[in-house]
Design a protein around this motif. Structure first.
Motif, PDB file in Angstrom:
ATOM      1  N   SER A  25       0.820  -1.212   0.000  1.00  0.00           N
ATOM      2  CA  SER A  25       0.000   0.000   0.000  1.00  0.00           C
ATOM      3  C   SER A  25       0.853   1.260   0.000  1.00  0.00           C
ATOM      4  CB  SER A  25      -0.913  -0.010   1.228  1.00  0.00           C
ATOM      5  OG  SER A  25      -1.704  -1.170   1.254  1.00  0.00           O
ATOM      6  N   VAL A  26       1.952   1.221   0.743  1.00  0.00           N
ATOM      7  CA  VAL A  26       2.862   2.369   0.827  1.00  0.00           C
ATOM      8  C   VAL A  26       4.167   1.984   0.138  1.00  0.00           C
ATOM      9  CG1 VAL A  26       4.167   3.829   2.398  1.00  0.00           C
ATOM     10  CG2 VAL A  26       1.817   3.201   2.952  1.00  0.00           C
ATOM     11  N   VAL A  27       4.564   2.763  -0.858  1.00  0.00           N
ATOM     12  CA  VAL A  27       5.754   2.456  -1.656  1.00  0.00           C
ATOM     13  C   VAL A  27       6.694   3.661  -1.661  1.00  0.00           C
ATOM     14  CG1 VAL A  27       4.591   0.786  -3.122  1.00  0.00           C
ATOM     15  CG2 VAL A  27       4.576   3.197  -3.764  1.00  0.00           C
ATOM     16  N   PRO A  28       7.974   3.435  -1.961  1.00  0.00           N
ATOM     17  CA  PRO A  28       8.940   4.546  -1.933  1.00  0.00           C
ATOM     18  C   PRO A  28       9.146   5.230  -3.275  1.00  0.00           C
ATOM     19  CG  PRO A  28      10.112   2.464  -2.085  1.00  0.00           C
ATOM     20  CD  PRO A  28       8.642   2.119  -2.060  1.00  0.00           C
ATOM     21  N   ARG A  29       8.367   4.899  -4.291  1.00  0.00           N
ATOM     22  CA  ARG A  29       8.590   5.494  -5.615  1.00  0.00           C
ATOM     23  C   ARG A  29       8.278   6.989  -5.571  1.00  0.00           C
ATOM     24  NH1 ARG A  29       8.978   3.892 -10.994  1.00  0.00           N
ATOM     25  NH2 ARG A  29       8.326   5.496 -12.466  1.00  0.00           N
ATOM     26  N   PRO A  30       9.229   7.843  -5.923  1.00  0.00           N
ATOM     27  CA  PRO A  30       9.024   9.297  -5.781  1.00  0.00           C
ATOM     28  C   PRO A  30       8.375   9.917  -7.005  1.00  0.00           C
ATOM     29  CG  PRO A  30      11.270   8.870  -6.474  1.00  0.00           C
ATOM     30  CD  PRO A  30      10.609   7.519  -6.353  1.00  0.00           C
ATOM     31  N   HIS A  31       7.897  11.118  -6.809  1.00  0.00           N
ATOM     32  CA  HIS A  31       7.509  11.978  -7.932  1.00  0.00           C
ATOM     33  C   HIS A  31       8.769  12.681  -8.432  1.00  0.00           C
ATOM     34  CE1 HIS A  31       5.344  15.003 -10.290  1.00  0.00           C
ATOM     35  NE2 HIS A  31       6.124  15.906  -9.715  1.00  0.00           N
ATOM     36  N   VAL A  32       9.028  12.627  -9.722  1.00  0.00           N
ATOM     37  CA  VAL A  32      10.245  13.196 -10.287  1.00  0.00           C
ATOM     38  C   VAL A  32       9.877  14.242 -11.334  1.00  0.00           C
ATOM     39  CG1 VAL A  32      12.422  12.705 -11.477  1.00  0.00           C
ATOM     40  CG2 VAL A  32      11.454  11.009  -9.914  1.00  0.00           C
ATOM     41  N   GLN A  33      10.556  15.373 -11.283  1.00  0.00           N
ATOM     42  CA  GLN A  33      10.322  16.436 -12.262  1.00  0.00           C
ATOM     43  C   GLN A  33      11.639  17.118 -12.588  1.00  0.00           C
ATOM     44  OE1 GLN A  33       7.059  18.991 -11.299  1.00  0.00           O
ATOM     45  NE2 GLN A  33       7.660  20.601 -12.750  1.00  0.00           N
ATOM     46  N   SER A  34      11.891  17.314 -13.860  1.00  0.00           N
ATOM     47  CA  SER A  34      13.133  17.966 -14.313  1.00  0.00           C
ATOM     48  C   SER A  34      12.790  19.233 -15.084  1.00  0.00           C
ATOM     49  CB  SER A  34      13.954  17.019 -15.199  1.00  0.00           C
ATOM     50  OG  SER A  34      14.392  15.898 -14.469  1.00  0.00           O
ATOM     51  N   VAL A  35      13.598  20.278 -14.869  1.00  0.00           N
ATOM     52  CA  VAL A  35      13.444  21.527 -15.609  1.00  0.00           C
ATOM     53  C   VAL A  35      14.826  22.024 -16.022  1.00  0.00           C
ATOM     54  CG1 VAL A  35      11.301  22.228 -14.486  1.00  0.00           C
ATOM     55  CG2 VAL A  35      13.473  22.880 -13.482  1.00  0.00           C
ATOM     56  N   LEU A  36      14.889  22.665 -17.169  1.00  0.00           N
ATOM     57  CA  LEU A  36      16.128  23.307 -17.600  1.00  0.00           C
ATOM     58  C   LEU A  36      16.212  24.680 -16.951  1.00  0.00           C
ATOM     59  CD1 LEU A  36      16.265  22.459 -21.420  1.00  0.00           C
ATOM     60  CD2 LEU A  36      17.645  21.483 -19.597  1.00  0.00           C
ATOM     61  N   LEU A  37      17.312  24.958 -16.295  1.00  0.00           N
ATOM     62  CA  LEU A  37      17.479  26.247 -15.636  1.00  0.00           C
ATOM     63  C   LEU A  37      17.775  27.328 -16.669  1.00  0.00           C
ATOM     64  CD1 LEU A  37      19.529  25.263 -12.459  1.00  0.00           C
ATOM     65  CD2 LEU A  37      17.074  25.659 -12.673  1.00  0.00           C
ATOM     66  N   THR A  38      17.148  28.466 -16.478  1.00  0.00           N
ATOM     67  CA  THR A  38      17.297  29.601 -17.389  1.00  0.00           C
ATOM     68  C   THR A  38      17.689  30.832 -16.582  1.00  0.00           C
ATOM     69  OG1 THR A  38      15.015  30.373 -17.175  1.00  0.00           O
ATOM     70  CG2 THR A  38      15.424  28.579 -18.761  1.00  0.00           C
ATOM     71  N   PRO A  39      18.089  31.897 -17.249  1.00  0.00           N
ATOM     72  CA  PRO A  39      18.401  33.135 -16.518  1.00  0.00           C
ATOM     73  C   PRO A  39      17.211  33.696 -15.747  1.00  0.00           C
ATOM     74  CG  PRO A  39      19.345  33.211 -18.719  1.00  0.00           C
ATOM     75  CD  PRO A  39      18.471  31.989 -18.676  1.00  0.00           C
ATOM     76  N   ARG A  40      16.015  33.252 -16.057  1.00  0.00           N
ATOM     77  CA  ARG A  40      14.837  33.743 -15.334  1.00  0.00           C
ATOM     78  C   ARG A  40      14.653  33.056 -13.986  1.00  0.00           C
ATOM     79  NH1 ARG A  40      10.079  32.409 -18.985  1.00  0.00           N
ATOM     80  NH2 ARG A  40      11.314  30.522 -19.256  1.00  0.00           N
ATOM     81  N   ASP A  41      15.398  31.994 -13.735  1.00  0.00           N
ATOM     82  CA  ASP A  41      15.264  31.252 -12.484  1.00  0.00           C
ATOM     83  C   ASP A  41      16.101  31.921 -11.402  1.00  0.00           C
ATOM     84  OD1 ASP A  41      13.624  29.350 -13.707  1.00  0.00           O
ATOM     85  OD2 ASP A  41      15.347  28.235 -14.441  1.00  0.00           O
ATOM     86  N   GLU A  42      15.452  32.338 -10.317  1.00  0.00           N
ATOM     87  CA  GLU A  42      16.113  33.118  -9.272  1.00  0.00           C
ATOM     88  C   GLU A  42      16.629  32.245  -8.124  1.00  0.00           C
ATOM     89  OE1 GLU A  42      13.467  36.266  -8.112  1.00  0.00           O
ATOM     90  OE2 GLU A  42      12.702  36.483 -10.160  1.00  0.00           O
ATOM     91  N   PHE A  43      15.812  31.320  -7.654  1.00  0.00           N
ATOM     92  CA  PHE A  43      16.207  30.454  -6.541  1.00  0.00           C
ATOM     93  C   PHE A  43      15.200  29.326  -6.452  1.00  0.00           C
ATOM     94  CE2 PHE A  43      13.435  33.763  -4.884  1.00  0.00           C
ATOM     95  CZ  PHE A  43      12.510  33.042  -4.129  1.00  0.00           C
ATOM     96  N   PHE A  44      15.530  28.312  -5.661  1.00  0.00           N
ATOM     97  CA  PHE A  44      14.540  27.288  -5.338  1.00  0.00           C
ATOM     98  C   PHE A  44      14.633  26.958  -3.858  1.00  0.00           C
ATOM     99  CE2 PHE A  44      18.202  24.908  -6.954  1.00  0.00           C
ATOM    100  CZ  PHE A  44      18.377  23.896  -6.013  1.00  0.00           C
TER     101      PHE A  44
END
Length: 1264
Positions: free
Chosen positions: A902-921
């Motif tokens: 019922s409970v599994v360790p598979r994560p949610h994964v998301q990738s983005v290309l960083l651009t000059p518009r990206d300030e911080f995360f």
């Protein structure tokens, strides 16, 4: 596979070959079951690993060959020996024992092993007192008596006509008393109950039938079968022999078919057959006339037999999490049942006509169905239903007027726009997390005491609310309410009003006397509080007005005397000035004061002196230049948080007897004044972000005694002038119970490459799990990066392998995690940086792009439709608090293997290309995101230039907004340009060097903590959590010792000391020119063995060596060490060979822990400790995590490296000895080299000449 030994069979003539052993499978180190003839072990293992989340067959096969996989899934040839019985042992020892009557001379005293196990006394045989036959004496119903003829002697007797007696003489009076008390409890029991749960039983054991007077039998979580394949085995059909059985638990036995034998037990009053994959209930169950409780939850039932109506005494019938589409008609005849338990079924409509035929039903539980509408079918009123639970359905509107006697209504997490309720007897209303714009209750509910309509779209408070005379708690937060009616405060019964996160511009001006004790109006647009609020609200204990636009406070009294009993005041994130401080003195009983991020410039000493009961104060983010000395009057003060101010003088907080936590980071301190003795309870002192601070050796030595002491690492700074692509800051804070259950990970230069790795881990209430994750996940990711470059694959595999590591550590609990990995494709010099985020649980990350939040994570909980569907398929039980089997509300989280699948360790994964518009995360734990929305978090720190100050601000805001959990926040600031690529390999081009991580981030912290000297092995160099700091002569040896999982390539060669760096060669900051004697590892915390007798001072020095601080037997230094790219034209360094002979004097450089008897003046050890920056004293000490591993000593073998590597043992052959005749020469070289390298930004150890030494082995096989 583990094959238990089998005893040989004596051969006569030609004995037939023994049958092949039966195969068994064990999951998560718990119960084991026998495989059927058609089941294939490898197929089972592959299916299990695919279910965990692995995507590729080759990866599943590789994981299946890992020696540690046994902690998750293991196969046996033959049934494994059970070790569970040892857990039931209460007392044991070797004592003088005599059996039978005292007067018989044939019975002699003999020294035997005696064990009290469960409810039985076990005595070993006379022949072999340790390993021979064991005699079992049941004690329930028996007696224990004192024997006066012998000292410290007890007589144990069993019950029944064939009772036996054992006389036992104990060695001491203490043991005698312990046995007397414990056995007396057992003997006094009269309930005949047996607990055989989780024993991997396939059939009923023979000794279970010794007593057929059992009344309670627990057989849950086994593998019992109705007709076992073994001829002598007793199946479930034998249960009918227990003619007095009242309670039987057969849940989680994978039965498949209903056990008919239980229908023949006439005395049965309670039967639990939940979670058995049952698809039908036989008609024979009608014979159980005395059954009162019948649990059928978690099966595949779609109907019930009509014969159920014969159960006239049945009062509770559990049908939750089955496949019912309507209410079974047979319930009409079960008149003793008063609660309808059908949550988690497949009902899409609720036919009220069916409920009308069941007047005995008072409580209706229909949670987690898919109900979209209620069909009345000309039903007038349902007067018998008093409690209705419709949580987590799909209702768009609800007219509950038909339930005219309703007392409690739950309808949270639907899609309700309108709600109509009958108010005659309404006591509690729960309707949060809907889309409500209209809420009508008629008539006025005079019995209503609790009302929660938070997280809706209400624009005003309904009029009838003000007339509810008994309303005590009202939660209207997270709506669109613009005004609170004055009559609401006149309600004499109202005790708690939560109106935060609305659009209130003001509170009612003229308030009459109110009885409100808790008032929360945070996150509104209030310009000022009513002038008479604090005078009229003389019962007010708690006020939170944070995140408003307040510029001043109302007075508490108009004269010197005050009636205020206010204890907690939260005013963070307003516009309060110094004028409001004098008004605080009207609250003499104030215990907690939060005034962070206002416009305070001073805090008058005379005003602070009057707040004598103050225990916690947070005045961060103001413009204070000092904390008044009168803070010493607050003798109960335990927490002072004043970061992000302009404080120049260290306050007198060290004089407070109860002080535990002091945070003065991000100020302008230049020195620290300390008393002779530190406060006894002080656990944390944070002085990071004070660039002018200089601490002398004596002060440092005194501060070493603090459990968690944080200070900036002095550095020369980045002289190249190249900007950094990323820089980070992070903070952690414990919850109300002073336990730090979060951890953070930050590696600015991951894998010696153009990469970075950041993480946040949350163990909820567990301290050890986040520490394990912090220590290990970076190592695992480094290994996975060698196997695949696909972002989703390596992130998913990292989390699943971490699941195995937790099992190897013997950890049953779990935790949430979020990882953010920045990488640059080295094959594509002109490529961009990629940010990949992966998360499980409620740890999340968000990217600020163009000033707007871009979510990178997802929280998998019951509100996710696909997750709820998956949970229902596996027939897990979701309790009323929304947790899987009552354990965790997250369906994807690390650990908790006992909740698989019922409970599994598979994560949610998301990738983005960083651009000059990206300030911080931002990365944050559950406590952060429960208190701040992603929009507010991004807006709060967007204009904060320093990453450390930004992380501190997020933490402070969350605490002021009501978070009581542990919090961790990481802020990573970005500076990505269009030409972010490496120019090192472009020899012909003249491109500008791209930005990259600087040599030092804006705030580099050094944490000094107590660590055991025999610490466990640490994560490898690839993780950045520990650095194999060494001189040039032992870089590779050191990394071998801690079990590095990094590349096996030799370290890049260093330049010759005499050859200068080539200034004409163009290098980017991502790959700086490799300087001689520079460390070539990543940002990490290095640990040195403190063999310095003078705490870091060289024999000729009067000042501490720069960058080296000590703390007892440990020294921790955080350094930022950049990768270097070896060039073929770089010269190899000439190594001076010196014979490694032991001598009585000289400089001994050791790669191991201190070895007694060897004099030394400088010793760098590679046995490291985890360099975590912990802002709370109540961190899990390293020995606790060490013990976690030791408990699992019988787990599968572990690979060396990372958290699971044991420190190597001292070996005289590993000592590098400088002969006395060369000692002075080495000192001169060290001194000369320090002067030469002074302007360099890299942190370097006292350099020495290189000596050729033998390579240390890759790993040491050492017991944990």
């Amino acid at each position: 596979m583990s094959i238990p030994g089998r005893s040989g069979v004596a051969a006569e003539k030609a004995p037939p070959p023994p049958p092949p052993p039966t195969l068994y499978v064990q999951l998560h180190g718990e119960t084991t079951r026998r495989l059927e003839a058609d089941e294939k072990p490898l197929q089972i293992q592959n299916d299990y690993l695919f279910q965990l989340g692995f995507g590729e067959l080759w990866r599943v096969q590789e994981e299946g060959m890992d020696s540690e996989i046994g902690c998750l899934i293991r196969f046996y040839a033959g049934k494994p020996h059970s070790i569970g019985s040892s857990e039931r042992i209460q007392l044991s020892g070797m004592y003088n024992v005599r059996k039978g009557k005292m007067q018989l001379p044939v019975n002699r005293w003999t020294r035997r092993q005696v064990i009290l196990c469960g409810t039985c006394l076990i005595v070993s045989s006379v022949k072999d007192s340790l390993t021979g036959k064991m005699h079992v004496l049941p004690l329930i119903g028996g007696k224990v008596e004192e024997v006066k003829k012998h000292q410290h002697c007890l007589a144990f007797s069993s019950s029944g006509p064939q009772s036996q007696t054992y006389y036992i003489c104990f060695d001491t009076f203490t043991e005698y008393l312990r046995w007397l008390r414990q056995v007396s409890k057992v003997a006094s029991q009269r309930i005949s109950s047996v607990d055989l749960s989780c024993c991997s039983l396939e059939h009923l054991p023979a000794n279970l039938f010794y007593s057929q007077d059992l009344t309670h039998l627990n057989l849950k979580q086994n593998f019992l079968r109705q007709n076992p394949s073994l001829p002598a085995a007793r199946g479930l059909n034998e249960l009918q022999r227990f003619t007095k059985l009242k309670s039987l638990n057969l849940s989680n036995n994978h039965l498949g078919d209903f056990p008919l034998a239980v229908c023949s037990i006439p005395t049965l009053a309670e039967l639990n057959v939940s979670c058995n994959a049952l698809r039908a209930v036989p008609a024979a169950v009608g014979a159980m006339h005395n059954l009162q409780t019948f649990l059928l939850d978690g099966n595949f039932l779609q109907s019930l037999p009509a014969e159920l109506e014969n159960m006239h005494q049945l009062s509770y019938l559990g049908l939750s999490f089955n496949e019912f589409t309507d209410i079974p008609e047979v319930l009409e005849k079960l008149t003793a049942v008063d609660k309808l338990c059908m949550s988690g079924n497949c009902m899409e409509t609720l036919r009220l006509q069916a409920l009308r035929k069941m007047p005995h039903i008072k409580h209706v539980d229909l949670r987690l169905n898919t109900i979209r509408k209620l069909i009345a079918d000309e039903v007038d009123f349902l007067q018998h239903v008093t409690q209705l639970d419709l949580r987590d359905n799909k209702l768009g509107d609800l007219d509950a007027m038909i339930f005219n006697n309703i007392e409690v209504l739950h309808c949270e997490r639907n899609q309700l726009v309108t709600l109509n309720i009958c108010g005659y007897f309404l006591k509690a209303l729960y309707a949060s997390s809907n889309e409500l714009v209209q809420l009508d209750v008629y008539p006025v509910p005079n019995y209503l005491s609790y009302m929660d309509v938070s997280r809706n779209r209400l624009e005003n408070v309904p009029e009838w609310v003000c007339e509810s005379r008994k309303l005590e708690v009202l939660d209207i937060s997270h709506n669109e309410i613009c005004e609170l009616p004055a009559r609401l405060f006149c309600n004499s019964s109202l005790r708690k009003l939560l109106a935060g996160h609305n659009q209130l511009a003001r509170l009612p001006e003229r308030l009459e006397r109110t009885s409100v004790e808790v008032l929360d109006v945070q996150h509104n647009q209030i310009l000022e509080l009513p002038p008479n609020l604090l005078m009229k609200a003389d019962s007010l204990r708690f006020l939170n007005a944070s995140a408003n636009k307040l510029e001043t406070l109302p007075p508490a009294t108009l004269c010197e005397e005050t009636n205020s009993i206010l204890q907690e005041l939260y005013l963070t994130n307003n516009s309060l000035t110094d004028k409001c401080v004098p008004l605080l003195t009207g609250h003499p009983h104030l215990k907690i004061l939060h005034m962070a991020y206002n416009r305070l410039q001073s805090f008058p000493a005379s005003k602070m002196a009057k707040l004598e009961e103050l225990e916690e104060i947070d005045i961060s983010g103001n413009k204070l230049k000092a904390i008044p000395t009168t803070i010493m009057n607050c003798r109960r003060m335990h927490t002072v948080i004043a970061h992000s101010n302009c404080i120049e003088v260290f306050p007198e907080v060290m004089q407070l007897p109860e002080i535990k936590c002091v945070d003065l980071s991000c100020n302008e301190l230049s020195e620290v004044t300390l008393p002779e003795n530190l406060p006894p309870k002080l656990q944390e002192l944070d002085l990071t972000g004070n660039p002018r601070l200089v601490l002398d050796h004596k002060t440092l030595e005194l501060l070493n005694n603090i459990r968690c002491f944080k200070i900036d690492q002095p550095s020369a700074g980045d002289t190249s002038g190249a900007p950094a692509v990323w820089s980070h800051g992070y903070t952690e804070a414990s919850g109300v119970k002073n336990k730090l259950c979060v951890a953070a990970l930050s590696v600015n230069n991951f894998c010696d490459n153009r990469e970075a790795l950041y993480g946040v881990f949350d163990g909820d209430r567990n301290v050890e799990v986040p520490y394990l994750l912090q220590c290990t996940m970076s190592d695992i990711l480094a290994e996975e990066l060698q196997k695949t470059k696909n972002e989703e694959e390596y992130m998913v595999n990292t989390f699943i392998v971490m699941q195995r590591k937790l099992g190897t550590a013997g950890q049953k609990l779990g935790g949430a995690a979020v990882l953010c990995h920045i990488k640059h494709d080295p094959v594509d010099p002109g490529g961009s940086f990629t940010l990949t985020s992966a998360n499980v649980g409620k740890c999340q990350s968000v990217l600020c792009r163009n000033g707007k939040p871009l979510p990178l994570s997802r929280s998998y909980v019951m509100s996710c439709e696909e997750e709820l569907k998956r949970i229902k398929q596996h027939k897990a039980i979701i309790t009323e608090d929304g947790k899987v089997n009552g354990v965790t509300e997250s369906t994807r989280i690390l650990g908790y293997t006992f909740l698989h699948p019922s409970v599994v360790p598979r994560p949610h994964v998301q990738s983005v290309l960083l651009t000059p518009r990206d300030e911080f995360f931002i990365l944050g734990s559950k406590g952060l995101w429960d208190s701040l929305s992603i929009e507010e978090a991004v807006e709060a720190v967007r204009n904060v230039p320093d990453a450390l100050a930004a992380a501190k601000k997020l933490c402070t805001l969350a605490q002021s907004y009501g978070c009581h959990d542990s919090i961790s926040a990481v802020v990573v600031q970005l500076s990505v340009t269009e030409d972010s690529f490496c120019c090192c390999e472009l020899s012909a081009s003249g491109t500008v060097p791209p930005p990259s991580p600087g040599i030092f981030p804006p705030s580099v912290n050094m944490v000094i903590k107590d660590r055991p000297s025999d610490g466990l092995g640490v994560p490898s160099s690839s993780s950045g959590m520990a650095s194999e700091i060494s001189s040039e002569l032992s870089t590779s040896e050191m990394s071998s010792e801690v079990g590095s999982t990094a590349s096996d390539e030799p370290p890049p060669g260093a330049l010759n000391e005499s050859s200068p760096a080539c200034p004409s060669e163009q290098r980017c900051m991502l790959h700086p020119l490799c300087l001689s004697n520079s460390f070539q590892r990543q940002l990490s915390s290095a640990t040195f063995s403190s063999a310095f007798s003078d705490n870091g001072l060289d024999s000729d020095d009067e000042e501490p060596i720069e960058g080296v601080f000590t703390n007892g037997s440990r020294v921790e230094v955080e350094v930022d060490i950049h990768c270097s790219r070896a060039k073929e034209r770089e010269k190899q360094q000439h190594l001076l060979q010196v014979p490694a002979e032991a001598s009585d004097e000289g400089i001994v450089i050791s790669a191991n822990e201190d070895e007694p008897g060897l004099p030394r003046k400088a010793d760098f050890s590679a046995v490291g400790t985890i360099g975590r920056r912990r802002p709370n004293g109540s961190v899990a000490p390293q020995e606790r995590s060490h013990n976690v591993i030791e408990v699992a000593a019988d787990a599968p073998l572990r690979k060396p490296g990372g958290y699971f590597a044991a420190p190597a043992q001292p070996d005289p052959d590993d000592q590098f000895i400088i002969p006395p005749e060369l000692e002075e020469e080495v000192k001169e070289i060290m001194k000369h080299h320090q002067e030469q390298q002074q302007p360099q930004p890299q942190l370097q150890p006292p350099p020495q000449r290189h000596y050729q030494v033998d390579q240390l082995p890759d790993c040491y096989d050492t017991p944990l």
